[in-house]
Design a protein around this motif. Structure first.
Motif, short mmCIF file in Angstrom:
data_model
loop_
_atom_site.label_atom_id
_atom_site.label_comp_id
_atom_site.label_asym_id
_atom_site.label_seq_id
_atom_site.Cartn_x
_atom_site.Cartn_y
_atom_site.Cartn_z
N ALA A 159 7.90 -1.08 -60.64
CA ALA A 159 6.42 -1.02 -61.15
C ALA A 159 5.70 -0.53 -59.76
O ALA A 159 4.65 0.04 -59.95
N MET A 160 6.13 -1.31 -58.71
CA MET A 160 5.42 -0.96 -57.35
C MET A 160 5.52 0.39 -57.05
O MET A 160 4.64 1.28 -56.57
N ARG A 161 6.78 1.13 -57.23
CA ARG A 161 7.03 2.37 -56.99
C ARG A 161 6.33 3.33 -57.63
O ARG A 161 5.78 4.36 -57.29
N TYR A 162 6.23 2.92 -59.02
CA TYR A 162 5.49 3.88 -59.94
C TYR A 162 3.94 3.82 -59.33
O TYR A 162 3.37 5.00 -59.55
N GLY A 163 3.40 2.73 -59.11
CA GLY A 163 2.07 2.70 -58.62
C GLY A 163 1.84 3.63 -57.35
O GLY A 163 0.77 4.28 -57.27
N MET A 164 2.83 3.56 -56.35
CA MET A 164 2.54 4.02 -55.08
C MET A 164 3.03 5.55 -55.06
O MET A 164 2.50 6.58 -54.66
N GLY A 200 4.56 7.16 -58.07
CA GLY A 200 4.53 7.82 -59.28
C GLY A 200 5.95 8.00 -60.04
O GLY A 200 5.97 8.62 -60.95
N VAL A 201 6.96 7.23 -59.42
CA VAL A 201 8.32 7.32 -60.04
C VAL A 201 8.63 5.88 -60.31
O VAL A 201 8.37 5.04 -59.75
N SER A 202 9.79 5.92 -61.33
CA SER A 202 10.12 4.60 -61.59
C SER A 202 11.46 4.92 -62.52
O SER A 202 11.51 5.89 -63.26
N ASP A 203 12.50 4.06 -62.18
CA ASP A 203 13.76 3.97 -63.13
C ASP A 203 13.69 3.38 -64.42
O ASP A 203 14.43 3.51 -65.53
N ILE A 204 12.53 2.79 -64.77
CA ILE A 204 12.50 2.09 -66.05
C ILE A 204 10.88 2.44 -66.45
O ILE A 204 10.09 2.56 -65.85
#
Length: 257
Positions: A214-219, A221-225
């Motif tokens: 979720a942190m990686r998505y926020g910073m 824009g990518v996420s494994d889930i």
């Protein structure tokens, strides 16, 4: 207690907790910044330069969100577990318990104090990361939500550890044997898509995986889930752990026995 009195009680605990860790910033904030610099030099620069991009990002960029969140997790947890156990050990926790202050304010005061340390250290680590990677922030609200809720979650976790701890040795068992392995296996340094199918499925039972993604998505824009699943799980853990902390304090577990 009146609302104004509750505010005074809460702010008193919070101020005490803030001054407690900021007074010894050389022991609480600086080591995290130095350790982060080593992570970026060793994993990001030396090893990462030999690796291909992940999801269109350099390896250095990819690990930044996870390393920031790892610092927040460790410091939010450490602040509350040491502070509340210290209050038990020195027996001044009893003064709070016999005061008119509601138990939910005691839990919140310590938890927000832990959040404060996690956020201060997180900002220091983020500042160090700027030396090695260009800053990115794709979803500001998601990033803020993940940072706040994750720091609150692990501050509450530290409270639970402190309640059950019977010695100073006990407050290091959970971080050493549970927290650190889960954090490192939560995908800080890799994407779970790189793992065999069995280990991909096994990783899904690790709650820290959802926080890091979720942190990686926020910073980035990518996420494994799926991000909605990650946010739901984080929120659910926070609510459940807060209620459990309140239950422990109301029952006097680890305090009256």
């Amino acid at each position: 207690m009146k609302l104004s009195q509750q505010y005074v009680a809460f702010s008193t605990i919070l101020t005490k907790e803030f001054l407690r860790f900021i007074r010894i910033w050389i022991q609480t904030v600086l080591p995290a910044a130095i350790t982060t610099g080593l992570y970026f030099i060793i994993f990001g620069n030396l090893i990462g330069s030999q690796l291909s991009d992940i999801g269109g990002l350099t390896y250095m960029e990819y690990i930044v969100p996870g390393i920031i969140l790892m610092a927040i997790i460790n410091n939010s947890y450490a602040n509350v577990v040491s502070s509340f156990y210290g209050a038990k050990f020195q027996r001044h926790v009893e003064e709070m318990l016999i005061s008119p202050m509601p138990n939910y304010l005691i839990v919140l005061g310590y938890a927000v104090g832990g959040m404060a340390r996690g956020l201060v250290v997180g900002l220091a680590v983020a500042a160090v990361s700027l030396i090695f990677a260009e800053p990115q922030l794709h979803h500001l609200l998601v990033t803020l939500y993940v940072v706040l809720m994750t720091s609150l979650l692990f501050a509450l976790g530290g409270f639970v550890n402190a309640v059950y701890a019977k010695s100073f040795d006990d407050i290091s068992i959970i971080p050493t044997f549970v927290l650190t392995p889960l954090t490192y296996l939560g995908g800080i340094f890799y994407s779970i898509d790189m793992l065999p199918q069995f280990w991909q499925n096994a990783s899904l039972i690790n709650p820290i995986l959802y926080m890091i993604n979720a942190m990686r998505y926020g910073m980035l824009g990518v996420s494994d889930i799926e991000i909605s699943v990650a946010l739901l799980i984080i929120t659910g853990f926070v609510v459940a752990l807060y209620l459990f902390c309140l239950y422990l304090l109301n029952k006097g577990v680890g305090i009256r026995t």
